[in-house]
Design a protein around this motif. Structure first.
Motif, PDB file in Angstrom:
ATOM      1  N   GLU A   1       0.954  -1.219   0.155  1.00 29.11           N
ATOM      2  CA  GLU A   1       0.055  -0.002   0.010  1.00 29.11           C
ATOM      3  C   GLU A   1       1.012   1.277  -0.093  1.00 29.11           C
ATOM      4  OE1 GLU A   1      -2.006  -1.348   3.446  1.00 29.11           O
ATOM      5  OE2 GLU A   1      -3.918  -0.911   2.632  1.00 29.11           O
ATOM      6  N   VAL A   2       2.008   1.254   0.693  1.00 26.99           N
ATOM      7  CA  VAL A   2       2.735   2.402   0.788  1.00 26.99           C
ATOM      8  C   VAL A   2       3.843   2.530  -0.402  1.00 26.99           C
ATOM      9  CG1 VAL A   2       4.406   3.563   2.251  1.00 26.99           C
ATOM     10  CG2 VAL A   2       2.489   2.163   3.176  1.00 26.99           C
ATOM     11  N   VAL A   3       4.213   1.478  -0.655  1.00 27.79           N
ATOM     12  CA  VAL A   3       5.511   1.463  -1.726  1.00 27.79           C
ATOM     13  C   VAL A   3       4.903   0.872  -2.851  1.00 27.79           C
ATOM     14  CG1 VAL A   3       8.098   1.597  -1.993  1.00 27.79           C
ATOM     15  CG2 VAL A   3       7.035   1.294   0.299  1.00 27.79           C
ATOM     16  N   GLU A   4       4.416   1.818  -3.751  1.00 23.71           N
ATOM     17  CA  GLU A   4       4.220   1.199  -5.255  1.00 23.71           C
ATOM     18  C   GLU A   4       5.109   1.192  -6.124  1.00 23.71           C
ATOM     19  OE1 GLU A   4       0.699   2.528  -8.233  1.00 23.71           O
ATOM     20  OE2 GLU A   4       0.751   3.695  -6.637  1.00 23.71           O
ATOM     21  N   ARG A   5       6.075   2.231  -6.173  1.00 22.73           N
ATOM     22  CA  ARG A   5       7.046   2.609  -7.051  1.00 22.73           C
ATOM     23  C   ARG A   5       8.116   3.344  -6.384  1.00 22.73           C
ATOM     24  NH1 ARG A   5       3.397   4.538 -11.668  1.00 22.73           N
ATOM     25  NH2 ARG A   5       4.853   3.813 -12.722  1.00 22.73           N
TER      26      ARG A   5
ATOM     27  N   VAL B   1      -6.711   8.194   6.568  1.00 21.16           N
ATOM     28  CA  VAL B   1      -7.716   7.547   5.846  1.00 21.16           C
ATOM     29  C   VAL B   1      -7.036   6.435   5.018  1.00 21.16           C
ATOM     30  CG1 VAL B   1      -9.621   7.872   3.947  1.00 21.16           C
ATOM     31  CG2 VAL B   1      -9.273   9.538   5.745  1.00 21.16           C
ATOM     32  N   HIS B   2      -5.859   6.576   4.501  1.00 22.89           N
ATOM     33  CA  HIS B   2      -5.312   5.605   3.629  1.00 22.89           C
ATOM     34  C   HIS B   2      -3.697   5.712   4.008  1.00 22.89           C
ATOM     35  CE1 HIS B   2      -3.365   4.196  -0.123  1.00 22.89           C
ATOM     36  NE2 HIS B   2      -4.218   3.296  -0.479  1.00 22.89           N
ATOM     37  N   PRO B   3      -3.035   4.461   4.090  1.00 26.83           N
ATOM     38  CA  PRO B   3      -1.669   4.478   4.404  1.00 26.83           C
ATOM     39  C   PRO B   3      -0.798   5.290   3.370  1.00 26.83           C
ATOM     40  CG  PRO B   3      -2.529   2.120   3.814  1.00 26.83           C
ATOM     41  CD  PRO B   3      -3.643   3.057   3.638  1.00 26.83           C
ATOM     42  N   ALA B   4      -1.219   5.747   2.267  1.00 25.57           N
ATOM     43  CA  ALA B   4      -0.327   6.699   1.589  1.00 25.57           C
ATOM     44  C   ALA B   4      -0.708   8.130   1.694  1.00 25.57           C
ATOM     45  CB  ALA B   4      -0.635   6.482   0.087  1.00 25.57           C
ATOM     46  N   LYS B   5      -1.799   8.395   2.739  1.00 21.09           N
ATOM     47  CA  LYS B   5      -2.121   9.704   3.173  1.00 21.09           C
ATOM     48  C   LYS B   5      -2.337  10.752   2.135  1.00 21.09           C
ATOM     49  CE  LYS B   5       1.980   9.185   4.984  1.00 21.09           C
ATOM     50  NZ  LYS B   5       3.179   9.444   5.401  1.00 21.09           N
ATOM     51  N   THR B   6      -2.742  10.340   0.946  1.00 21.23           N
ATOM     52  CA  THR B   6      -3.389  10.942   0.113  1.00 21.23           C
ATOM     53  C   THR B   6      -4.549  11.448  -0.044  1.00 21.23           C
ATOM     54  OG1 THR B   6      -3.227   9.411  -1.500  1.00 21.23           O
ATOM     55  CG2 THR B   6      -1.380  10.625  -1.763  1.00 21.23           C
ATOM     56  N   GLU B   7      -5.475  10.844   0.958  1.00 22.97           N
ATOM     57  CA  GLU B   7      -6.788  11.043   0.875  1.00 22.97           C
ATOM     58  C   GLU B   7      -7.166  11.590   2.457  1.00 22.97           C
ATOM     59  OE1 GLU B   7      -9.067   7.599   0.207  1.00 22.97           O
ATOM     60  OE2 GLU B   7      -7.661   7.045  -1.544  1.00 22.97           O
ATOM     61  N   VAL B   8      -8.172  12.476   2.463  1.00 19.56           N
ATOM     62  CA  VAL B   8      -8.359  12.982   3.748  1.00 19.56           C
ATOM     63  C   VAL B   8     -10.078  13.071   3.870  1.00 19.56           C
ATOM     64  CG1 VAL B   8      -6.632  14.659   4.045  1.00 19.56           C
ATOM     65  CG2 VAL B   8      -8.448  15.277   2.633  1.00 19.56           C
ATOM     66  N   ARG B   9     -10.387  13.318   4.984  1.00 19.38           N
ATOM     67  CA  ARG B   9     -11.826  13.366   5.447  1.00 19.38           C
ATOM     68  C   ARG B   9     -11.985  14.440   6.348  1.00 19.38           C
ATOM     69  NH1 ARG B   9     -12.838   8.571   8.173  1.00 19.38           N
ATOM     70  NH2 ARG B   9     -12.482   7.273   6.420  1.00 19.38           N
ATOM     71  N   PHE B  10     -12.903  15.487   5.740  1.00 24.63           N
ATOM     72  CA  PHE B  10     -13.179  16.808   6.690  1.00 24.63           C
ATOM     73  C   PHE B  10     -14.388  16.493   7.564  1.00 24.63           C
ATOM     74  CE2 PHE B  10     -11.501  17.987   2.589  1.00 24.63           C
ATOM     75  CZ  PHE B  10     -10.430  18.811   3.010  1.00 24.63           C
ATOM     76  N   ARG B  11     -14.218  17.056   8.765  1.00 28.90           N
ATOM     77  CA  ARG B  11     -15.139  16.962   9.652  1.00 28.90           C
ATOM     78  C   ARG B  11     -16.443  17.755   9.238  1.00 28.90           C
ATOM     79  NH1 ARG B  11     -13.176  17.473  15.593  1.00 28.90           N
ATOM     80  NH2 ARG B  11     -12.424  15.505  15.059  1.00 28.90           N
ATOM     81  N   ASP B  12     -16.135  18.843   8.643  1.00 26.45           N
ATOM     82  CA  ASP B  12     -17.373  19.784   8.168  1.00 26.45           C
ATOM     83  C   ASP B  12     -17.128  19.578   6.434  1.00 26.45           C
ATOM     84  OD1 ASP B  12     -19.189  21.357   7.525  1.00 26.45           O
ATOM     85  OD2 ASP B  12     -18.442  23.186   8.038  1.00 26.45           O
TER      86      ASP B  12
END
Ligand code: ADP
Ligand code: MG
Length: 624
Positions: free
Chosen positions: A19-23, A298-309
């Motif tokens: 998940e973390v090291v794709e390339r 949200v994701h191991p690569a930390k490129t996704e986020v979730r906003f509270r609002d």
């Protein structure tokens, strides 16, 4: 015997590495983030063979103490958080304690590091995820991480790697993303021993310029707005700079490059009115908010986020961007600035001639047509009254203005010219901003003359823009006039079209359509929006049904509404190769002057540009 067993540590890390090291680029990203978290101000990245053979990152950060070296490679070992509380307000780029362990499980790694108070540096190699005992080493400061032979022990993954140049391009992109958000740090990138990029410490604007080029900066609007805890700043590329791919889209949340559906949606919405859906805007946008307002785990690569609002963030981004993209364009044709690219002036975008802008400043452009209410046989319609030909007072418009006003009273004026009128050459000095029509070129362009020279208008694009704004206004006012057809247009419909027509009856009616089944396989178009009465009814009906189906009913009327209206406008607008008379062309020009954002069509293409007399003089080398 038990079928279920615990996996060995190495295998667990290798799974996590999936998940973390794709390339190579993903390892590069993680290493860069570690260096920034360590407070580095100067980072050098050396790659060999696209990073497949070697990734060496050298930084001047805090370093790792001897005792910590072993832990650095252990899974879930991190110096950045210690509690759930920390996790909820994490300000560092890393926090999962996974990256080094993952990388070390799929490559040969060495760590060399020195903390400020240590007498010397320590170096430790790792193989198969296990760190060898650290040995003293020479290093002035900071950390050097070497990653060799990525995926050497996981051949299946290695097979997915592309050629070194491709992998290098991905690494380069990873660096661009990190560097855009961290102008306070200098970066050097070298590939196969040759320096390929050097970025000095800068502010965010200068960094963006370094990375995206001056072309982009010149064709972008700078924005910086805050509301409560939210701040959005950056550069929003103007529609004229749009791309066919998404290659120049950079969104950052608290300094972290993200790919976020909610944010991208807000951005797309903001561009929707000005950009064709197959074109992609270019932008660099930084959203800042308190860390507790956003979940980055949200994701191991930390490129996704979730906003509270999420809603609040969406609205904020949408409105700030809309304002930025609309700024300076609120007033009819004035907004031509920045969208026209006269081929003969070196000025690049923004090359609209200065005098035109000046004169517009002293003669405020007309209110958009719809705001004038019923136009305009009277003096109320006298946007150019101040410039009316001699002999006619401002209160008493000249015949020309009356003609145009009358023509405009009928929204399909350009199809039904009331009469032929010509404009005397002597009036050119007083001509309205888009001038008087001279001729039609190649069935596509209108050529017009104003005080500054030649105006070239893309007639379909311009008409589409006008119709779009009108439809939108009528729609907002819930006042789309419907035109019943004396003879309904009956057409064979697919099951999907039949179902959509039935389901969407009320929504269609709101748009001025009446489409009803006349048999199990045929639909009849009985009414359509009056503004579009000259369009090809069957095609229009099919397009509308297609859009409604695609967007979903409630979506069609809300989120995708403007797209739908754009479809209508496109079908209602004059087609290329339709011969227009001079009065028809003039009516179109006057309509453009009165229409919000008339300088670009719904697809984001410019609708007109000015070729000034001095442009022409230059072309013919007059006065040189
Ligand atoms: P995370 O970044 O999530 O903490 P990593 O596996 O990426 O996890 O790194 C583990 C730890 O190693 C970090 O928490 C940090 O303390 C240390 N570290 C890694 N790289 C560096 C570096 N370049 N400079 C200083 N410390 C580092
Ligand atoms: Mg990390």
């Amino acid at each position: 015997m038990s079928q279920i067993h615990l996996l060995p540590d190495l295998l667990v890390s290798q799974i996590a590495a999936g998940e973390v090291v794709e390339r190579p680029a993903s390892a590069v990203k993680e290493l860069l983030e570690n260096s920034l978290d360590a407070g580095s101000r100067d980072i050098r990245l050396d790659l060999e063979e696209g990073g497949i053979k070697l990734i060496r990152l050298s930084d001047d950060g805090n370093g790792i103490a001897e005792d910590d070296l072993k832990l650095a490679l252990t899974r879930h070992a991190t110096s950045k958080i210690a509690s759930l509380d920390d996790l909820e307000r994490v300000a560092s780029l890393g926090f999962r304690g996974e990256a080094l362990a993952s990388i070390a499980s799929v490559a040969r790694m060495t760590l060399t590091s020195r903390v400020a108070q240590a007498a010397h540096a320590w170096k430790a190699g790792a193989l198969d995820g296990k760190l060898h005992t650290p040995e003293p080493a020479a290093l002035a400061r900071g950390t050097v991480v070497e990653v060799r032979d990525l995926f050497f022990n996981t051949p299946a993954r290695r097979k997915f790697l592309k050629s070194p140049p491709t992998e290098f391009a991905h690494c380069d992109e990873a660096l661009r993303r990190v560097a855009l958000a961290h102008p306070e740090c200098a970066f050097t990138l070298a590939h196969n021993g040759r320096i390929s990029k050097r970025l000095t410490v800068a502010d965010w604007q200068a960094r963006a310029l370094d990375i995206l080029g001056e072309d982009f900066a010149a064709a972008a609007r700078t924005l910086d707005e805050a509301a409560g805890p939210l701040r959005l700043y950056g550069l929003a590329g103007l529609p004229a700079y749009s791309r066919s791919g998404r290659d120049a889209q950079y969104l950052f949340v608290n300094g972290r490059f993200v790919r976020d559906k909610l944010l991208s949606h807000a951005v797309r919405e903001a561009y929707r009115d000005v950009l064709h859906h197959e074109r992609h805007p270019a932008y660099v946008l930084f959203l800042e908010l308190p860390p507790e307002g956003v979940d980055v785990n949200v994701h191991p690569a930390k490129t996704e986020v979730r906003f509270r609002d999420g809603r609040g963030v969406h609205q904020f981004v949408l409105h700030v961007l809309e304002r930025a993209l609309g700024a300076g364009r609120e007033k009819g044709v004035e907004m031509g600035a920045g969208f026209s690219t006269p081929p003969f002036s070196k000025g690049g975008p923004g090359g609209i001639s200065e005098p035109l802008r000046e004169s517009d400043a002293t003669n405020p452009p007309p209110a958009p047509l719809w705001q004038r209410g019923a136009p305009a046989r009277s003096a109320a319609y006298s946007p150019y009254a101040g410039r009316a030909p001699a002999g006619h007072s401002a209160q008493e418009p000249a015949p020309y203005y009356q003609m145009v006003a009358e023509a405009l009273a009928d929204t399909s004026a350009i199809r039904n010219p009331k009469s032929e009128i010509e404009y005397p050459q002597s009036r050119i000095a007083d001509a309205p901003p888009l001038g008087y029509a001279l001729a039609q070129l190649s069935g596509i362009y209108i050529l017009a003359e104003n005080a500054h020279g030649l105006i070239v208008v893309d007639m379909h694009a311009a008409h589409e823009r006008i119709l779009y704004e009108r439809i939108k206004t009528a729609f907002d006012a819930r006042a789309v006039a419907s035109q019943p057809l004396l003879i309904p247009v009956v057409f064979a419909a697919t099951g999907l079209e039949m179902a959509t027509a039935e389901e969407a009856g009320p929504a269609l009616a709101e748009m001025g359509f009446e489409i009803a089944p006349v048999s199990p396989t045929h639909l009849a178009l009985r009414a359509l929006p009056a503004m579009l009465k000259d369009a090809d009814g069957e095609r229009l009906a099919r397009e509308v049904l297609k859009d409604i189906h695609k967007f979903g009913l409630s979506g069609a009327m809300n989120a995708r509404r403007n797209e739908l209206l754009a479809t209508l406008a496109c079908h209602g607008a004059v087609r290329a190769n339709r011969k227009l008379s001079v009065p028809e062309m003039n009516a179109l020009l006057r309509d453009m002057e009165g229409t919000l954002r008339a300088d670009q069509c719904n697809h984001g293409r410019p609708t007109w540009f000015q070729l000034t007399l001095s442009d022409l003089d230059k072309l013919f080398m007059r006065g040189q």
